[in-house]
Design an enzyme around this catalytic site. Sequence first.
Site, PDB file in Angstrom:
ATOM      1  N   ARG A 102       0.887  -1.174   0.000  1.00 56.24           N
ATOM      2  CA  ARG A 102       0.000   0.000   0.000  1.00 56.24           C
ATOM      3  C   ARG A 102       0.924   1.223   0.000  1.00 56.24           C
ATOM      4  O   ARG A 102       1.717   1.417   0.923  1.00 56.24           O
ATOM      5  CB  ARG A 102      -0.899   0.000   1.233  1.00 56.24           C
ATOM      6  CG  ARG A 102      -1.591   1.321   1.454  1.00 56.24           C
ATOM      7  CD  ARG A 102      -2.712   1.252   2.464  1.00 56.24           C
ATOM      8  NE  ARG A 102      -3.867   0.589   1.892  1.00 56.24           N
ATOM      9  CZ  ARG A 102      -5.092   0.651   2.411  1.00 56.24           C
ATOM     10  NH1 ARG A 102      -5.322   1.348   3.491  1.00 56.24           N
ATOM     11  NH2 ARG A 102      -6.099   0.026   1.824  1.00 56.24           N
ATOM     12  N   HIS A 129      -7.311   0.738  -6.485  1.00 51.10           N
ATOM     13  CA  HIS A 129      -7.495  -0.165  -5.335  1.00 51.10           C
ATOM     14  C   HIS A 129      -8.150  -1.444  -5.872  1.00 51.10           C
ATOM     15  O   HIS A 129      -9.305  -1.763  -5.558  1.00 51.10           O
ATOM     16  CB  HIS A 129      -8.375   0.512  -4.281  1.00 51.10           C
ATOM     17  CG  HIS A 129      -8.296  -0.117  -2.915  1.00 51.10           C
ATOM     18  ND1 HIS A 129      -7.484  -1.187  -2.621  1.00 51.10           N
ATOM     19  CD2 HIS A 129      -8.937   0.195  -1.741  1.00 51.10           C
ATOM     20  CE1 HIS A 129      -7.628  -1.507  -1.344  1.00 51.10           C
ATOM     21  NE2 HIS A 129      -8.503  -0.681  -0.789  1.00 51.10           N
ATOM     22  N   GLN A 132      -9.989  -4.185  -3.672  1.00 52.96           N
ATOM     23  CA  GLN A 132     -11.288  -3.733  -3.162  1.00 52.96           C
ATOM     24  C   GLN A 132     -12.389  -3.983  -4.192  1.00 52.96           C
ATOM     25  O   GLN A 132     -13.492  -4.414  -3.863  1.00 52.96           O
ATOM     26  CB  GLN A 132     -11.216  -2.232  -2.832  1.00 52.96           C
ATOM     27  CG  GLN A 132     -12.529  -1.653  -2.333  1.00 52.96           C
ATOM     28  CD  GLN A 132     -12.907  -2.158  -0.953  1.00 52.96           C
ATOM     29  OE1 GLN A 132     -12.127  -2.028  -0.019  1.00 52.96           O
ATOM     30  NE2 GLN A 132     -14.092  -2.742  -0.807  1.00 52.96           N
ATOM     31  N   ASP A 222     -17.251   6.990  -1.884  1.00 51.87           N
ATOM     32  CA  ASP A 222     -16.018   6.835  -1.105  1.00 51.87           C
ATOM     33  C   ASP A 222     -15.755   8.166  -0.422  1.00 51.87           C
ATOM     34  O   ASP A 222     -16.382   9.186  -0.762  1.00 51.87           O
ATOM     35  CB  ASP A 222     -14.855   6.424  -2.041  1.00 51.87           C
ATOM     36  CG  ASP A 222     -13.557   6.160  -1.284  1.00 51.87           C
ATOM     37  OD1 ASP A 222     -13.621   5.844  -0.080  1.00 51.87           O
ATOM     38  OD2 ASP A 222     -12.476   6.275  -1.896  1.00 51.87           O
ATOM     39  N   CYS A 262     -16.435   1.136   0.497  1.00 49.60           N
ATOM     40  CA  CYS A 262     -15.217   0.379   0.802  1.00 49.60           C
ATOM     41  C   CYS A 262     -14.791   0.556   2.251  1.00 49.60           C
ATOM     42  O   CYS A 262     -14.060  -0.271   2.779  1.00 49.60           O
ATOM     43  CB  CYS A 262     -14.091   0.782  -0.150  1.00 49.60           C
ATOM     44  SG  CYS A 262     -13.554   2.497   0.045  1.00 49.60           S
ATOM     45  N   ARG A 290     -13.383  -8.841   1.792  1.00 49.24           N
ATOM     46  CA  ARG A 290     -11.972  -8.561   1.514  1.00 49.24           C
ATOM     47  C   ARG A 290     -11.139  -9.812   1.775  1.00 49.24           C
ATOM     48  O   ARG A 290     -10.259 -10.169   0.987  1.00 49.24           O
ATOM     49  CB  ARG A 290     -11.473  -7.403   2.406  1.00 49.24           C
ATOM     50  CG  ARG A 290     -12.034  -6.037   2.039  1.00 49.24           C
ATOM     51  CD  ARG A 290     -11.527  -5.545   0.705  1.00 49.24           C
ATOM     52  NE  ARG A 290     -10.085  -5.451   0.660  1.00 49.24           N
ATOM     53  CZ  ARG A 290      -9.394  -4.386   1.069  1.00 49.24           C
ATOM     54  NH1 ARG A 290     -10.018  -3.315   1.516  1.00 49.24           N
ATOM     55  NH2 ARG A 290      -8.064  -4.366   0.984  1.00 49.24           N
TER      56      ARG A 290
HETATM   57  N1  NVA Z   1      -9.896   6.634  -1.455  1.00 50.44           N
HETATM   58  C1  NVA Z   1      -9.549   6.188  -0.127  1.00 50.44           C
HETATM   59  C2  NVA Z   1      -9.769   4.711  -0.006  1.00 50.44           C
HETATM   60  C3  NVA Z   1      -9.496   4.155   1.371  1.00 50.44           C
HETATM   61  C4  NVA Z   1      -9.678   2.674   1.451  1.00 50.44           C
HETATM   62  C5  NVA Z   1      -8.103   6.544   0.154  1.00 50.44           C
HETATM   63  O1  NVA Z   1      -7.260   6.387  -0.734  1.00 50.44           O
HETATM   64  O2  NVA Z   1      -7.821   6.990   1.268  1.00 50.44           O
HETATM   65  N1   CP Z   2     -11.177  -0.306   2.279  1.00 45.91           N
HETATM   66  C1   CP Z   2      -9.926  -0.364   2.750  1.00 45.91           C
HETATM   67  O1   CP Z   2      -8.970  -0.565   2.000  1.00 45.91           O
HETATM   68  O2   CP Z   2      -9.813  -0.159   4.092  1.00 45.91           O
HETATM   69  P1   CP Z   2      -8.479   0.063   4.919  1.00 45.91           P
HETATM   70  O3   CP Z   2      -7.929   1.423   4.534  1.00 45.91           O
HETATM   71  O4   CP Z   2      -8.893   0.030   6.361  1.00 45.91           O
HETATM   72  O5   CP Z   2      -7.492  -1.007   4.589  1.00 45.91           O
END
Ligand code: NVA
Ligand code: CP
Length: 314
Positions: A102, A129, A132, A222, A262, A290
């Site tokens: 990540r 992502h 997801q 989101d 998500c 997930r």
């Molecule tokens: N768009 C959000 C998704 C979190 C799972 C982010 O990147 O923070």
């Molecule tokens: N949806 C998702 O990726 O959640 P986290 O940021 O908690 O991993």
Amino acid sequence: MRHFLSLKDFTKGELLEMITLAQKIKLQTKQRKFVPYMEHQTLGMIFEKSSTRTRVSFETGIYQLGGVGLFLSSNDIQLGRGEPMKDTARVISRMVDMVMIRTFEHTKIEEFAQHSQVPVVNGLTDSYHPVQLMTDYLTILECGIENPIVAYVGDGNNIVHSWLMLAAKLGFDLRIATPKGYECDAAIVAESLEIAKESGATITISNDPKEAVVGANVVTTDTWVSMGQEEEKEVRLKAFDGYIVDKNLMGLAQENAIFLHCLPAYREYEVSEEVFEAHADEIFLEAENRLHAQKGIMVWLDQHRDDTIENENS
Ligand code: NVA
Ligand code: CP
């Protein structure tokens, strides 16, 4: 060897194979049958951003597959002190069997993958992502929706970019509404429209949430402030005024439409408390999935790790 960096790198058939594997392994897990598909394997999990779901699902998932997960926060490994991504990749991939990352720029995970000896899985970048969205598709199927008409209302971010790729690959109807100035990345839209020509997906993009939601059977959104955008929060909250998924907006969708998120969700910003709680069953099934979807992806990648060698020898 295949990496799972974006859905665009897979055919429809391959994505559906991963979903089928996920469904099979989910059923086994529910029967408390833990088949060691990845016995003695180690999954390195590099996190440059926070996480609840991604960390817990990957770590639990690899354990249930007979392996072990290593949580590697960039605060604690030398990557956070400036060790280059390509050196990190060359070291870690000699010791573990698969890596999940990540991070911020998508180019960083591409650089890691280029120097990795083992499959790399995208656990979220600024652009995509994909794990997801495989989860979301599994959830849509479990909710009995065979022909999704998906409305995404909100920020033109990593989540909707993966919706674009999923719809384009699988060939379903996707309507996107984002505020002016917060549209999807133009290059990603263009690429998905190109892919959609083959699958027959209908993708429409506007600045009008109502236009997107009318007749949809899946409504989703989101956060308006993604990780790394904290300083833009005040400006963003103003720009997204009118984009909340509330009862009125949800009322334009099909009667039995589901609502997905998500998570984490910010109530009374992108979704009202009322809509969120009315659809909590779907949202938390999505969260649980997930675990199952990612097992399907990991096992598929493990089963295809010799692809290149086979191809070279054939
Ligand atoms: N768009 C959000 C998704 C979190 C799972 C982010 O990147 O923070
Ligand atoms: N949806 C998702 O990726 O959640 P986290 O940021 O908690 O991993």
